[in-house]
Structures are given as structure tokens and as C-alpha cells.
Write a protein that holds these residues in place. Structure first.
Motif, mmCIF file in Angstrom:
data_model
loop_
_atom_site.group_PDB
_atom_site.id
_atom_site.type_symbol
_atom_site.label_atom_id
_atom_site.label_comp_id
_atom_site.label_asym_id
_atom_site.label_seq_id
_atom_site.Cartn_x
_atom_site.Cartn_y
_atom_site.Cartn_z
ATOM 1 N N ARG A 299 -7.793 -1.072 8.217
ATOM 2 C CA ARG A 299 -7.272 0.233 8.611
ATOM 3 C C ARG A 299 -7.737 1.341 7.661
ATOM 4 N N HIS A 300 -7.826 1.035 6.365
ATOM 5 C CA HIS A 300 -8.134 2.079 5.380
ATOM 6 C C HIS A 300 -9.609 2.162 5.004
ATOM 7 N N TYR A 301 -10.399 1.237 5.504
ATOM 8 C CA TYR A 301 -11.797 1.160 5.057
ATOM 9 C C TYR A 301 -12.577 2.431 5.378
ATOM 10 N N LYS A 302 -12.474 2.886 6.619
ATOM 11 C CA LYS A 302 -13.241 4.064 7.049
ATOM 12 C C LYS A 302 -12.835 5.310 6.264
ATOM 13 N N VAL A 303 -11.531 5.473 6.108
ATOM 14 C CA VAL A 303 -11.001 6.642 5.388
ATOM 15 C C VAL A 303 -11.497 6.626 3.939
ATOM 16 N N CYS A 304 -11.468 5.446 3.340
ATOM 17 C CA CYS A 304 -11.922 5.311 1.953
ATOM 18 C C CYS A 304 -13.420 5.612 1.867
ATOM 19 N N ALA A 305 -14.181 5.095 2.836
ATOM 20 C CA ALA A 305 -15.635 5.327 2.830
ATOM 21 C C ALA A 305 -15.934 6.823 2.933
ATOM 22 N N ALA A 306 -15.186 7.518 3.800
ATOM 23 C CA ALA A 306 -15.391 8.969 3.963
ATOM 24 C C ALA A 306 -15.038 9.697 2.663
ATOM 25 N N ALA A 307 -13.928 9.282 2.021
ATOM 26 C CA ALA A 307 -13.514 9.932 0.765
ATOM 27 C C ALA A 307 -14.547 9.707 -0.338
ATOM 28 N N VAL A 308 -15.128 8.504 -0.363
ATOM 29 C CA VAL A 308 -16.156 8.193 -1.368
ATOM 30 C C VAL A 308 -17.395 9.053 -1.129
ATOM 31 N N GLU A 309 -17.747 9.181 0.145
ATOM 32 C CA GLU A 309 -18.913 10.008 0.499
ATOM 33 C C GLU A 309 -18.726 11.441 -0.003
ATOM 34 N N GLU A 310 -17.519 11.942 0.214
ATOM 35 C CA GLU A 310 -17.182 13.309 -0.220
ATOM 36 C C GLU A 310 -17.250 13.416 -1.754
ATOM 37 N N ALA A 311 -16.698 12.402 -2.408
ATOM 38 C CA ALA A 311 -16.696 12.405 -3.881
ATOM 39 C C ALA A 311 -18.128 12.372 -4.412
ATOM 40 N N LYS A 312 -18.974 11.563 -3.771
ATOM 41 C CA LYS A 312 -20.375 11.452 -4.203
ATOM 42 C C LYS A 312 -21.069 12.798 -4.055
ATOM 43 N N LYS A 313 -20.782 13.452 -2.931
ATOM 44 C CA LYS A 313 -21.398 14.758 -2.663
ATOM 45 C C LYS A 313 -20.972 15.765 -3.725
ATOM 46 N N TYR B 204 -5.990 -1.769 -5.200
ATOM 47 C CA TYR B 204 -6.004 -1.543 -3.746
ATOM 48 C C TYR B 204 -7.017 -0.440 -3.410
ATOM 49 N N ALA B 205 -6.525 0.767 -3.073
ATOM 50 C CA ALA B 205 -7.444 1.820 -2.626
ATOM 51 C C ALA B 205 -8.425 2.223 -3.733
ATOM 52 N N ALA B 206 -7.944 2.262 -4.980
ATOM 53 C CA ALA B 206 -8.817 2.669 -6.094
ATOM 54 C C ALA B 206 -9.973 1.681 -6.224
ATOM 55 N N TYR B 207 -9.655 0.393 -6.148
ATOM 56 C CA TYR B 207 -10.693 -0.636 -6.278
ATOM 57 C C TYR B 207 -11.626 -0.614 -5.067
ATOM 58 N N LEU B 208 -11.036 -0.429 -3.902
ATOM 59 C CA LEU B 208 -11.832 -0.379 -2.673
ATOM 60 C C LEU B 208 -12.824 0.785 -2.733
ATOM 61 N N MET B 209 -12.340 1.956 -3.145
ATOM 62 C CA MET B 209 -13.217 3.129 -3.221
ATOM 63 C C MET B 209 -14.271 2.960 -4.321
ATOM 64 N N TYR C 277 -1.866 4.555 -7.655
ATOM 65 C CA TYR C 277 -0.651 3.896 -8.169
ATOM 66 C C TYR C 277 -1.004 2.464 -8.597
ATOM 67 N N TRP C 278 -1.675 1.745 -7.698
ATOM 68 C CA TRP C 278 -2.141 0.385 -8.003
ATOM 69 C C TRP C 278 -3.645 0.462 -8.272
ATOM 70 N N GLU D 82 -4.075 5.144 -0.041
ATOM 71 C CA GLU D 82 -3.422 3.867 -0.305
ATOM 72 C C GLU D 82 -2.354 3.478 0.724
ATOM 73 N N GLY D 83 -1.535 4.403 1.131
ATOM 74 C CA GLY D 83 -0.461 4.075 2.061
ATOM 75 C C GLY D 83 0.677 3.317 1.393
ATOM 76 N N ILE D 84 1.609 2.783 2.205
ATOM 77 C CA ILE D 84 2.801 2.144 1.613
ATOM 78 C C ILE D 84 2.700 0.623 1.555
ATOM 79 N N LEU D 85 1.758 0.056 2.288
ATOM 80 C CA LEU D 85 1.696 -1.409 2.360
ATOM 81 C C LEU D 85 1.469 -2.083 0.989
ATOM 82 N N PRO D 86 0.565 -1.558 0.148
ATOM 83 C CA PRO D 86 0.406 -2.192 -1.166
ATOM 84 C C PRO D 86 1.719 -2.339 -1.923
#
Lengths: 163, 160
Positions: free
Chosen positions: A132-146, A12-17, A8-9, A103-107
Motif C-alpha cells: 500500500r505504501h510503496y508507490k507513495v514512498c517511491a514518489a516521495a523519494v523521487e521528490e527528495a532526490k530532485k 518501516y517507512a524510513a527504511y523503505l524510503m 517514528y520507527w 508511515e501510517g498507523i499500522l507499524p
């Protein structure tokens, strides 16, 4: 290949990932508070500019990594961008990776808070969201890379079979 | 060189403009309803294909004409297209986006909702045609302005 993380933004999560994917942020530990502050500043300035691709960097395989804010129209934007490849005969493929689940609702709250009180608290909230979202994002990126690697291996195998 | 006529649903005004541009529809008179029905892509774009550019033809100046539906999200889709093409190194002078969403008769919008959203083509399509015929002169003027713009661009590029 170009890789676009979208949500959506775009800041936030998109940039972080995208930053995790490009190796701008470390995979295993949190980046320094200064780095988090820099992303907070980016969010403050550019989160409302939806639709503009933000270049983040190159990944290990020299693929360009971008982040994109789509609001709630990701499907339409993806079709528009993917079809640009067809219309302008761009050979380099583009791959979209969703970041909205991280992303969650905070952004949304941060972007829409205009009161001085929230303005003061916003950086703290952002730091909390980031941690709070760093680990989840890192795991999602790992999955995407795979999945990207699997895709490439599949393509290579198909190419060898074709030869 | 690519020209994109954009509108809300990519089914009525942009198709009409592209058809006028390519001389499928006349400029000197208001076409009959049957002429609209015979236009390819008229009232055909599905909601799930919004954002997809559709090739309609090539004009006499060599510009490829496309139609694209963007809902009311032009400020979102256009920057995305432009920034992506910029990232791909495509020259910005190679394409032009023309907003075909002129002031329409409300009957066109109602007809569009009936056909494209609710699937009531038998009632909605004649309503869209009725409305488009009322705004046809505006669309012709828009296409003429676009053509003038394209010619000016061509002259500039020939000169340079």
C-alpha cells in the motif's frame, strides 16, 4: 553528503524510503516477497531500537543513505546530530528527509501487538502495508532526490559565481 | 576531546556541573544565589533548542566542556549521537557524556517548569537556585568523579 531518512520507527517507512533511494529496492515495481519478508524480520528485531542509525547503502552520487527511528523527538535528534558536525568539525553535510507522513498507523499496531493471534497475522499485515505504501514512498523519494539535485546545482552555480 | 554534561533541560544541573568543572563556581562551599545568576547559560536554554550542545569552556586538561538538554530521552539521543559519530569515523575516546541529572530537590524541577515552560522567571529562577543549592554537594561529587575519570583516561592514553 549523508542522507538520513527518519520517522517514528526506523525500520518501516524510513527504511523503505532509504532503500528506494539507495537503489536496494526497484523504483517501478514491488520487490520480491522474500525481500519484503526480510524487511519484516528487520522490523521485528530492530524497530524498538530507536536512535541508532541504520546504514542502507550508497546512492547514485555515492552519498551514504541511512534510516533513523526518532519516536516523537525528531526535532531534538536532528539538532543533536547536526550540531555534532559543528562540534567535531565534520565537513560532510548531513541532510534529513522525513518519512513519517508515509508511515501510517499500522507499524504502531504491529509493534505493539503481543497476542499470538496478531503475531500470526503480522506478516500478512506487513505485506499489505508494504504494498500500500510503496508507490507513495517511491514518489516521495523521487521528490527528495530532485530537491537534493536542485540544491547541488544551486551550490555549483553559486561556486561558479564566486570564482 | 569533548565532554558533554547532559540533563533534562540543559539549563540548571548541567550548567551548574559545567561551571563547577570550569571553576566558575566553588567546590568547597555552596555558592550564593547571586553567583548562580552570574553563571553564563544558567536558566537560559529554550525548549526549542533541546538537543543542541552549547560550548561552555575548556578545562585545565584541554577538554572542551559542553552542556546539552535531552529531556528524558537519553536512551534515544545518546545512541543517535554515538552512531552518527561512528559513521563519521570519529574516535569514541574523543568524547565523553556525563549524566548530570542527579537526584534533585523537587523545587528545582518546579522552578524549571515555571521558567522554561511558562516563562515566569521572577518566581521560577529563585526556586531553581534554592533547589540546586540543596543538591550542590551531590553535583560537586559528580564533577569530581568525572574529573577523576578524565585524568585516568589521560594517563592511559599517555601510557599507551
Amino acid at each position: 553528503m549523508r542522507i538520513i531518512y527518519y520517522s517514528y520507527w526506523g525500520t518501516y517507512a524510513a527504511y523503505l524510503m532509504a532503500s528506494l533511494h539507495a537503489g536496494v529496492y526497484p523504483e517501478k515495481k514491488l520487490p520480491s516477497p522474500d525481500t519484503i519478508d526480510r524487511q519484516y524480520e528487520l522490523c521485528r528485531r530492530y524497530a524498538n531500537q530507536a536512535g541508532n542509525l541504520i546504514y542502507v547503502g550508497l546512492d547514485d552520487s555515492l552519498r551514504e543513505v541511512y534510516s533513523l527511528g526518532c519516536r516523537q523527538h525528531s526535532g531534538m535528534l536532528i539538532r543533536a546530530i547536526q550540531n555534532m558536525n559543528v562540534v567535531f568539525r565534520i565537513r560532510e553535510p548531513v541532510r534529513f528527509i522525513p518519512a513519517k507522513h508515509q508511515e501510517g498507523i499500522l507499524p504502531g499496531i504491529l509493534q505493539n501487538s503481543h497476542f499470538p493471534r496478531e503475531e500470526r497475522l503480522a506478516p500478512y499485515w506487513f505485506h499489505a502495508w508494504f504494498r500500500r505504501h510503496y508507490k507513495v514512498c517511491a514518489a516521495a523519494v523521487e521528490e527528495a532526490k530532485k530537491s537534493l539535485e536542485d540544491e547541488e546545482t544551486k551550490k555549483d552555480l553559486e561556486g561558479e559565481k564566486g570564482e | 576531546m569533548k565532554l558533554f554534561y547532559c540533563c533534562y533541560g540543559g539549563a540548571h544541573t548541567s550548567v551548574t556541573c559545567a561551571s563547577i568543572h570550569l571553576h566558575y563556581l566553588p567546590e568547597n562551599r555552596i555558592p550564593e544565589p547571586a553567583e548562580f545568576r552570574s553563571v553564563p547559560f544558567y536558566d537560559k536554554m529554550d525548549h526549542c533548542r533541546l538537543g543542541t550542545p552549547v560550548y561552555v569552556g575548556t578545562d585545565e586538561m584541554g577538554w572542551d566542556i559542553y552542556i546539552i538538554g535531552m529531556k528524558h530521552e537519553k536512551q534515544l539521543v545518546i545512541p543517535a549521537m554515538k552512531s552518527y559519530l561512528n559513521a563519521c569515523g570519529v574516535d569514541q575516546t574523543r568524547f565523553l557524556l556525563a549524566d548530570a541529572l542527579v537526584e534533585l530537590h523537587p523545587i528545582t524541577s518546579i522552578g524549571g517548569v515555571l521558567t522554561r515552560r511558562l516563562g515566569i522567571v521572577s518566581i521560577g529562577r529563585p526556586m531553581t537556585i534554592w533547589g540546586i543549592r540543596r543538591s550542590y554537594r551531590k553535583l560537586v561529587k559528580l564533577v569530581q568523579r568525572v574529573r577523576k575519570n578524565l585524568k585516568a583516561r589521560q594517563e592511559i592514553s599517555d601510557f599507551s
